[in-house]
Motif scaffolding. Structure first.
Motif, PDB file in Angstrom:
ATOM      1  N   THR A 103      18.631  14.765  18.823  1.00 44.77           N
ATOM      2  CA  THR A 103      18.485  16.123  19.364  1.00 44.77           C
ATOM      3  C   THR A 103      19.803  16.823  19.641  1.00 44.77           C
ATOM      4  OG1 THR A 103      18.441  15.443  21.699  1.00 44.77           O
ATOM      5  CG2 THR A 103      16.346  15.362  20.495  1.00 44.77           C
ATOM      6  N   GLY A 104      20.893  16.083  19.677  1.00 44.34           N
ATOM      7  CA  GLY A 104      22.181  16.676  19.992  1.00 44.34           C
ATOM      8  C   GLY A 104      22.470  16.802  21.465  1.00 44.34           C
ATOM      9  N   VAL A 105      21.549  16.370  22.322  1.00 45.47           N
ATOM     10  CA  VAL A 105      21.743  16.431  23.771  1.00 45.47           C
ATOM     11  C   VAL A 105      21.278  15.119  24.391  1.00 45.47           C
ATOM     12  CG1 VAL A 105      21.501  18.945  23.934  1.00 45.47           C
ATOM     13  CG2 VAL A 105      19.464  17.492  24.125  1.00 45.47           C
ATOM     14  N   ASP A 143      13.106  21.262  24.893  1.00 42.89           N
ATOM     15  CA  ASP A 143      12.977  22.507  25.657  1.00 42.89           C
ATOM     16  C   ASP A 143      11.504  22.813  25.893  1.00 42.89           C
ATOM     17  OD1 ASP A 143      12.880  25.093  26.733  1.00 42.89           O
ATOM     18  OD2 ASP A 143      14.657  25.717  25.638  1.00 42.89           O
ATOM     19  N   THR A 144      11.082  22.678  27.143  1.00 48.15           N
ATOM     20  CA  THR A 144       9.648  22.713  27.440  1.00 48.15           C
ATOM     21  C   THR A 144       8.977  24.049  27.139  1.00 48.15           C
ATOM     22  OG1 THR A 144      10.166  23.192  29.773  1.00 48.15           O
ATOM     23  CG2 THR A 144       9.702  20.882  29.171  1.00 48.15           C
ATOM     24  N   VAL A 159      12.078  14.989  25.834  1.00 42.30           N
ATOM     25  CA  VAL A 159      11.999  15.292  24.411  1.00 42.30           C
ATOM     26  C   VAL A 159      10.824  14.505  23.852  1.00 42.30           C
ATOM     27  CG1 VAL A 159      14.461  15.788  24.132  1.00 42.30           C
ATOM     28  CG2 VAL A 159      13.623  13.450  23.797  1.00 42.30           C
ATOM     29  N   MET A 160      10.329  14.953  22.702  1.00 42.75           N
ATOM     30  CA  MET A 160       9.213  14.259  22.060  1.00 42.75           C
ATOM     31  C   MET A 160       9.494  14.091  20.579  1.00 42.75           C
ATOM     32  SD  MET A 160       5.778  15.953  23.739  1.00 42.75           S
ATOM     33  CE  MET A 160       4.693  14.880  22.785  1.00 42.75           C
ATOM     34  N   GLN A 161       9.080  12.949  20.057  1.00 38.49           N
ATOM     35  CA  GLN A 161       9.089  12.746  18.619  1.00 38.49           C
ATOM     36  C   GLN A 161       7.664  12.849  18.113  1.00 38.49           C
ATOM     37  OE1 GLN A 161      10.534   8.953  17.157  1.00 38.49           O
ATOM     38  NE2 GLN A 161      11.089   9.837  15.175  1.00 38.49           N
ATOM     39  N   CYS A 162       7.452  13.691  17.112  1.00 39.28           N
ATOM     40  CA  CYS A 162       6.128  13.929  16.558  1.00 39.28           C
ATOM     41  C   CYS A 162       5.739  12.802  15.597  1.00 39.28           C
ATOM     42  CB  CYS A 162       6.096  15.255  15.802  1.00 39.28           C
ATOM     43  SG  CYS A 162       6.449  16.698  16.818  1.00 39.28           S
ATOM     44  N   PRO A 163       4.458  12.690  15.296  1.00 40.61           N
ATOM     45  CA  PRO A 163       4.031  11.658  14.344  1.00 40.61           C
ATOM     46  C   PRO A 163       4.707  11.754  12.988  1.00 40.61           C
ATOM     47  CG  PRO A 163       2.138  12.527  15.533  1.00 40.61           C
ATOM     48  CD  PRO A 163       3.312  13.374  15.920  1.00 40.61           C
ATOM     49  N   VAL A 179      19.366   6.918  20.985  1.00 43.24           N
ATOM     50  CA  VAL A 179      18.166   7.481  20.352  1.00 43.24           C
ATOM     51  C   VAL A 179      18.115   8.996  20.489  1.00 43.24           C
ATOM     52  CG1 VAL A 179      15.639   7.482  20.323  1.00 43.24           C
ATOM     53  CG2 VAL A 179      16.881   5.340  20.723  1.00 43.24           C
ATOM     54  N   ILE A 180      18.197   9.475  21.722  1.00 43.81           N
ATOM     55  CA  ILE A 180      17.974  10.895  21.969  1.00 43.81           C
ATOM     56  C   ILE A 180      19.146  11.758  21.516  1.00 43.81           C
ATOM     57  CG2 ILE A 180      17.589  12.606  23.789  1.00 43.81           C
ATOM     58  CD1 ILE A 180      15.958  10.414  25.250  1.00 43.81           C
TER      59      ILE A 180
END
Length: 236
Positions: free
Chosen positions: A46-48, A64-65, A53-57, A41-42
């Protein structure tokens, strides 16, 4: 779909993000990662293979915080965690950069160099990363213990001739934070700011919870230990 926050409860930066999400009451689904989620999934999104990490609606992904908190604060911050004054904001972001990058080294050193801490963390990481997979938790825990030590302690240049300086960085930070917290409940005043969330990253998930470093904090800097709880419990 609401926000989905992929985190680990032993992760330096996951603690920073989660504290802000709690503070700003950002509605989200908290998802504890395992090896399968990291790989399937991640990584593609995201490539990392890193959290948080977060997925937006709307389907977009955040990582990156530092930019994550800036973006989330613009959407949900009331009040904002960033100073309104341009000069104060610059200093706050400079301190955030210090807390994010320079406290990483002693945080990893104290976690993976001392048996009291790495014994606990290898069990927790082995359990969490193997959950829902065919991997053996014990074996995966040992892999993570040596991976983290070799990459982020030895690989970051910590040796016998300089480990006293790495230890001093943590101890000096405790002294400095204690001095500030003697005058106010949070680092810039009456409520949490980006400076609090930045220092919280190392002080919560590493220094206040890993056995070896936690004893140092409890014994020498109880005001910092109390502040960790205040930040975690704070609500805007």
């Amino acid at each position: 779909m609401g926000y989905r926050a992929y985190v680990s409860d032993v992760s330096y930066y996951s603690g920073k993000l989660e504290a802000y999400l709690r503070y700003a009451a950002v509605p989200h689904e908290r998802i504890e990662i395992n090896s399968r989620l990291l790989r399937e999934v991640i990584l593609p999104a995201t490539g990392v293979m890193k959290v948080p990490v977060m997925q937006c609606p709307d389907g977009r992904w955040l990582k990156d915080t530092t930019p994550m908190l800036q973006w989330l604060d613009a959407q949900h911050g009331a009040p904002s965690i960033y100073p309104a004054d341009a000069g104060a904001r610059f200093i706050a972001l400079l301190v955030e950069d210090y807390a994010d990058e320079w406290l990483w080294r002693p945080a990893m050193y104290y976690r993976w160099n001392f048996a009291d801490s790495h014994r606990l963390l290898r069990h927790r990481l082995g359990r969490d990363l193997s959950e829902g997979t065919a991997y053996n938790a014990t074996a995966l825990g040992w892999v993570m213990r040596w991976r983290q030590y070799l990459l982020y302690v030895r690989g970051d240049g910590v040796r016998r001739h300089n480990e006293a300086a790495v230890q001093a960085l943590y101890q000096r930070s405790l002294q400095q934070l204690s001095a500030v917290l003697a005058a106010r409940p949070f680092l810039l005043g009456a409520r949490p700011s980006i400076v609090d969330f930045a220092f919280f990253a190392s002080m919560f998930r590493h220094f206040a919870l890993d056995p070896y470093s936690a004893k140092i904090m409890v014994d020498t800097a109880p005001a910092v230990y109390a502040w960790v709880g205040r930040v975690w419990a704070a609500q805007a």
